[in-house]
Design an enzyme around this catalytic site. Structure first.
Site, mmCIF file in Angstrom:
data_model
loop_
_atom_site.group_PDB
_atom_site.id
_atom_site.type_symbol
_atom_site.label_atom_id
_atom_site.label_comp_id
_atom_site.label_asym_id
_atom_site.label_seq_id
_atom_site.Cartn_x
_atom_site.Cartn_y
_atom_site.Cartn_z
ATOM 1 N N GLY B 326 -3.191 13.140 66.402
ATOM 2 C CA GLY B 326 -2.941 11.801 65.874
ATOM 3 C C GLY B 326 -2.462 10.876 66.975
ATOM 4 O O GLY B 326 -2.851 10.995 68.136
ATOM 5 N N SER B 327 -1.536 9.996 66.594
ATOM 6 C CA SER B 327 -1.100 8.943 67.529
ATOM 7 C C SER B 327 -0.358 9.487 68.733
ATOM 8 O O SER B 327 -0.179 8.781 69.730
ATOM 9 C CB SER B 327 -0.205 7.937 66.806
ATOM 10 O OG SER B 327 -0.917 7.400 65.714
ATOM 11 N N THR B 328 0.122 10.749 68.679
ATOM 12 C CA THR B 328 0.803 11.295 69.858
ATOM 13 C C THR B 328 -0.184 11.416 71.022
ATOM 14 O O THR B 328 0.216 11.618 72.163
ATOM 15 C CB THR B 328 1.415 12.686 69.571
ATOM 16 O OG1 THR B 328 0.370 13.579 69.164
ATOM 17 C CG2 THR B 328 2.443 12.609 68.461
#
Lengths: 382, 638
Positions: B326-328
């Protein structure tokens, strides 16, 4: 009745008899028995109990008996022959009816202080009766068929009783021992040829009867025969005995592993190490030298007996000594052949060495007869 | 009637002749016996002697003591404890069933156990020891010892068994040992004869399995003399074996315990790594299980509980679990684009809430859009459209290369059973895997850590550590072997411009600390311990619905990666909560608590938390205390 030429004037009496004892034979017997004590001490792991000490006590008893028997004039024993023979038959019948059962066979009568094996007694009484028979029989009649049948019956009656127990080894010993007396008495060669031929026939019959309703031997006896012919066929069962015995004996080498160092017998790889297989222990611990030494002692005993018999001009005495010597020979020859894998395993002890009451006392008694014949032999006037 | 002298003479002659013949025959036979004896004892002696030795001497192996495993502070994680057991040699037991029945009067065995024992004994060699019961009490052992005369073939014994004093805390790290199975043997080329010993245990998973051979040590042996029935008579000589190697792990058992407790009943993983040397301080994977159950032989019911649990307690999610990051993943995309020179930190893009590419509409998580955002803003607010723009400019090959540089899509060398490689997709990868052309939409999905991109919590923590330190730091799990320190790897600087790295770190700082940051509620307020991080919420399904309205297994994964202190990074943390919902709401607080625990080396003071979250932290601490008390009770009772 014909009597031996028993001349009171030429035969020693009283204490002087002791001088006429065949002392060399006594020393040889003592030596063989000592080997037995040593081996029983060794297989018990260096302990007098449970075998060496009782064996020594029995030896003492047997020795006393030997001298008592030796002191009694030989004609008395000849007169007792038939009675002794019938008595031993009675014992065999008795053991058949009431005897103790051990290892699948009825062999013993428990007398309390020892267990008597009537078949051992029968071996000697049979020889006695045969010797007395040929002493009584005219020499000229020895090979006549009618006079040959009678001793054969005398042999076969106890043999049949012993086979019934069942004890194949002793039965064979009785037959061969009796035949030896007949042979020495001068029965014609042809009879023996015929017997050997029919023996071969019997073996064929025995083998053929296997698995049928009229099977002549017990199953375990057949298995022993199989095992003898091919020990590898049953390496953990019956063949185990022979295989382990050969391993122990063979590993002894020239001089053996030393007293109480016989690994195979000490670690129980060897069955019945204190009875029928005691020679294996001896051979393992003292090697070829030890084994042959015992064999030499046995052969010397035989030699002394035979010389004594041949020197004796009394027919009963000669035949009795030869018969006893022959029985003694059969004992150790069959036992040694067995442990070396030359003969099937038939329960025959090593004479005077194996642990066992009856055999030792009976044998010492028999040597008492030999001594009696030796002491009371006919002598010329001096 | 007297015999005529002639008759007597004839008789004596005959007897003499026959007697000599018989004597000769007997002598001949005696000579034959002597010859046979000579043949056996002299000619064949060597052969028989060999057979006699084979009869008598047996070799037996002495199992070495298995190496111990400690944490970084020397606290034991895996030890060997003395156990009392009862063994039987079926061959000596005679009537097995009868003997077993008598034994059961002393040692309680269920019918099922007794049946199983009988069956296994019948299959095994009758002269081999078989363990009927172990972990007996001293009283039971003594009673068996007293009754041995009535229990042929049975003997009481003292042995060593693996024990894991930390219970479920380290199950996923060190694994456990178990009996050697036929399958284990089939996998090994030339198995150590030790493995064929009944009862012998080898590492099945985790460190126990990966370090199996050093831990096992070398078997000793003894030559024993046995008698015909196989009973040991005496020992001839003995060669002591070599005990297994002792291992010290980098893990801090106190922190590990906290991490496991903090993850609680979630299906989750959390890792703590020292960014200066790569030491893995905690490797959390929840839920866990008690490895001692496996050492003793787990019951069917317990095993079913573990395998049928939808939270998969047996899976090591930290090293093996793969999740869309995801956004990581956005730091990867940002660095890829900056290093490719297609964008600068200050360059802005407009986010209307979606991006149209070749007729397909790609949404930002915020439907109303973020407006004009630069790098800092895009990280802070986790704008998706910004990264779509970067992906279009940089291309997937640059992103994939950057991911690998930061540790995603690379297999890290730590001694665990299965260490996942993850996926940093490239065009070639897709062509090989799916036999399909790479489309631009794939790049867009990848840019925000969705689509084909998969990473493990281990890879995420390595990424965070590399971002924080600017070095190619490698994770390390084994600190020292038999007292010798293992080397630290990857202290060389990353091949990334320090300015770009600093700009990304600044963005991560703002994620946690700026007023509009997605993880602001999980910030650390203690002086000099400021945390920087990145939230992630990865979609499990494609249709967007509210999380509360869907079943657990369809909810989003919550992720968070962080490092702290911001100025002088010491620790990196990664947290993945499966189907946990939002990264900021679920994963970030866990990461903050774990980080504080690591920074303080124990329970941090309340002042480290922003005042708004102190009440919540208080509640969590109470829950943990309760849980710890319960566990203490349980282990006291055991």
């Amino acid at each position: 009745m014909s009597y031996l030429e028993y001349n009171r004037e030429t035969v020693p009496t009283g204490l002087s008899k002791v001088l006429y004892v065949n002392w060399a034979l006594v020393v040889l017997l003592l030596a063989v028995c000592s080997v037995g004590f040593l081996m029983l001490f060794s297989v018990a792991g260096g302990s007098l109990s449970p075998w060496a000490e009782p064996q020594m006590k029995r030896f003492a008893l047997g020795l006393v008996m030997m001298f008592i028997v030796a002191m009694v004039p030989i004609y008395f024993w000849r007169n007792m022959a038939l009675l002794a023979y019938l008595g031993s038959l009675l014992l065999l019948v008795f053991v058949e009816l009431f005897g103790d059962v051990g290892m699948g066979a009825q062999r013993w009568i428990d007398l309390g202080f020892m267990r008597l094996q009537p078949s051992e007694v029968a071996k000697i009484t049979l020889v006695m009766l045969l010797a007395a028979y040929y002493d009584w029989l005219d020499v000229g009649k020895t090979s006549r068929p009618l006079w040959v049948i009678l001793p054969v019956i005398i042999i076969l009656v106890p043999t049949a009783l012993v086979l019934k127990q069942p004890d194949l080894g002793t039965a064979l010993l009785l037959v061969v021992g009796g035949a030896m007396v007949m042979f020495c008495a001068g029965v014609h060669w042809l009879y023996f040829g015929a017997v050997i031929a029919s023996g071969a026939g019997l073996v064929t019959a025995v083998v053929a009867s296997r698995g049928t309703t009229w099977q002549l031997l017990k199953d375990y006896q057949y298995r022993r025969i199989d095992t003898f012919l091919d020990p590898e066929s049953d390496p953990l069962g019956a063949g185990y005995h022979i295989t382990q015995s050969k391993i122990a004996l063979g590993s002894g080498g020239w001089t053996g592993r030393g007293l109480m160092e016989g690994t195979q017998s000490r670690l129980n790889f060897l069955p019945e190490k204190h009875t029928d297989f005691i020679f294996t222990t001896l051979a393992e611990e003292f090697g070829f030298v030890g084994g042959v030494s015992l064999l030499v002692l046995y052969v010397l005993i035989l030699a002394f007996c035979i010389v004594s018999a041949l020197k004796n001009r009394d027919r009963f005495s000669s035949l009795l000594i030869l018969g006893i010597a022959g029985t003694f020979f059969l004992f150790f020859a069959v036992n040694m052949s067995m442990v070396m894998g030359l003969a099937p395993v038939v329960g025959v002890p090593l004479p005077l060495v194996s642990y066992g009451g009856s055999a030792m006392i009976v044998l010492l008694g028999a040597f008492g007869l030999v001594q009696s014949a030796h002491i009371h032999r006919p002598r010329g006037r001096r | 009637m007297r015999r005529a002298p002639k008759d007597t003479e004839e008789s004596v002659r005959k007897i003499t002749r026959r007697g000599l013949v018989m004597g000769g025959l007997m002598g001949g036979f005696a000579a034959l016996l002597a010859g046979r004896m000579r043949y056996m004892q002299v000619d064949q002696a060597d052969e028989f002697r060999l057979l006699a030795e084979e009869n008598r001497i047996k070799f037996s192996l002495i199992p070495p003591e298995r190496g111990l495993i400690f944490d970084r502070n020397g606290r034991p994680i895996a030890v060997n404890e003395q156990i009392y057991r009862v063994v039987i040699v079926p061959e000596d037991a005679g009537d097995l069933e009868n003997t077993l029945a008598r034994l059961r009067k002393i040692i309680p065995l269920t019918d099922e156990e007794a049946e199983k024992a009988l069956e296994e004994m019948r299959r095994a060699s009758p002269f081999l020891e078989y363990t009927i019961a172990d972990r007996l009490s001293w009283e039971q052992l003594s009673e068996v010892a007293v009754n041995t005369p009535a229990l042929p073939g049975i003997s009481p014994e003292v042995g060593l068994s693996r024990h894991y004093p930390m219970l479920e805390d380290f199950a996923h790290v060190i694994g456990y040992v178990g009996r050697v199975s036929d399958y284990d043997l089939s996998k090994i080329e030339d198995p150590d004869p030790l493995l064929r010993l009944p009862q012998f245990q080898i590492g099945k998973v985790g460190v126990e399995s990966k370090w199996e051979e050093p831990l096992r040590g070398k078997a000793g042996n003894r030559r024993i003399e046995v008698n015909a029935s196989g009973r040991v008579m005496r020992e001839l000589d003995r060669q002591q074996g070599i005990s297994g190697t002792d291992l010290q792990l980098t893990v801090d058992s106190q922190l590990q315990n906290y991490v496991q407790a903090r993850l609680g009943t979630e299906s989750a993983a959390a890792m703590v790594m020292d960014v200066t040397n790569g030491d893995l301080l905690a490797i959390g994977s929840a839920p866990s299980f008690d490895p001692n159950l496996f050492v003793r032989g787990i019951s069917v019911a317990d095993y079913r509980d573990l395998t049928e649990n939808d939270h998969r307690p047996l899976a090591n999610k930290a090293a093996q679990g793969l999740y869309p990051p995801g956004s990581t993943f956005k730091m990867v995309t940002a660095l890829a684009a900056m290093e490719a020179g297609v964008v600068t930190a200050g360059e802005t893009f407009y986010c209307p809430g979606h991006k149209e590419v070749s007729g397909r509409r790609f949404h930002c998580w915020k439907r109303s859009g973020h407006g004009w955002v630069d790098l800092d803003g895009s990280l802070q607010q986790s704008c998706d459209v910004y990264y779509y723009e970067l992906a279009l400019k940089a291309g997937i090959e640059n992103i994939s290369a950057m991911a690998k540089k930061l540790g995603i899509g690379v297999r890290h060398d730590i001694p665990m059973s299965a260490v996942a490689e993850g996926i940093a997709p490239t065009k070639a990868w897709k062509a090989e895997r799916y036999e399909q052309e790479w489309v631009v939409g794939d790049s867009l999905n990848a840019s925000i850590g969705q689509g084909f991109v998969l990473a493990s919590p281990l890879q995420l923590v390595v990424m965070a550590a590399r971002l924080a330190s600017g070095t190619q730091i490698e994770p390390r799990l084994v600190k020292s072997v038999d007292g010798r320190e293992t080397p630290v790897k990857g202290l060389e600087p990353l091949d990334i411009s320090p300015t770009a790295l600093q700009q990304v770190r600044k963005g991560m700082y703002n994620v946690v600390n700026s007023s509009r940051g997605t993880a602001r509620s999980s910030r650390i307020v203690a002086e000099g311990m400021t945390m920087a991080g990145k939230t992630g919420t990865s979609q499990v399904r494609s249709v967007v619905v509210r999380n509360q309205d869907v079943p657990w297994e369809q909810r989003d994964h919550a992720l968070f990666v962080a490092f702290a202190p911001y100025d002088n990074p010491k620790y990196a943390v990664s947290v993945v909560v499966e189907h946990g919902g939002g990264g900021s709401a679920v994963a970030a607080p866990i990461a903050r608590d774990v980080m504080l625990q690591a920074l303080y080396g124990g329970l941090p003071p309340m002042e480290a938390y922003p005042s708004s979250s102190r009440w919540e932290v208080e509640q969590i601490r109470k829950d943990l205390k309760l849980r710890e008390d319960l566990r203490q009770d349980a282990s006291d009772r055991a």
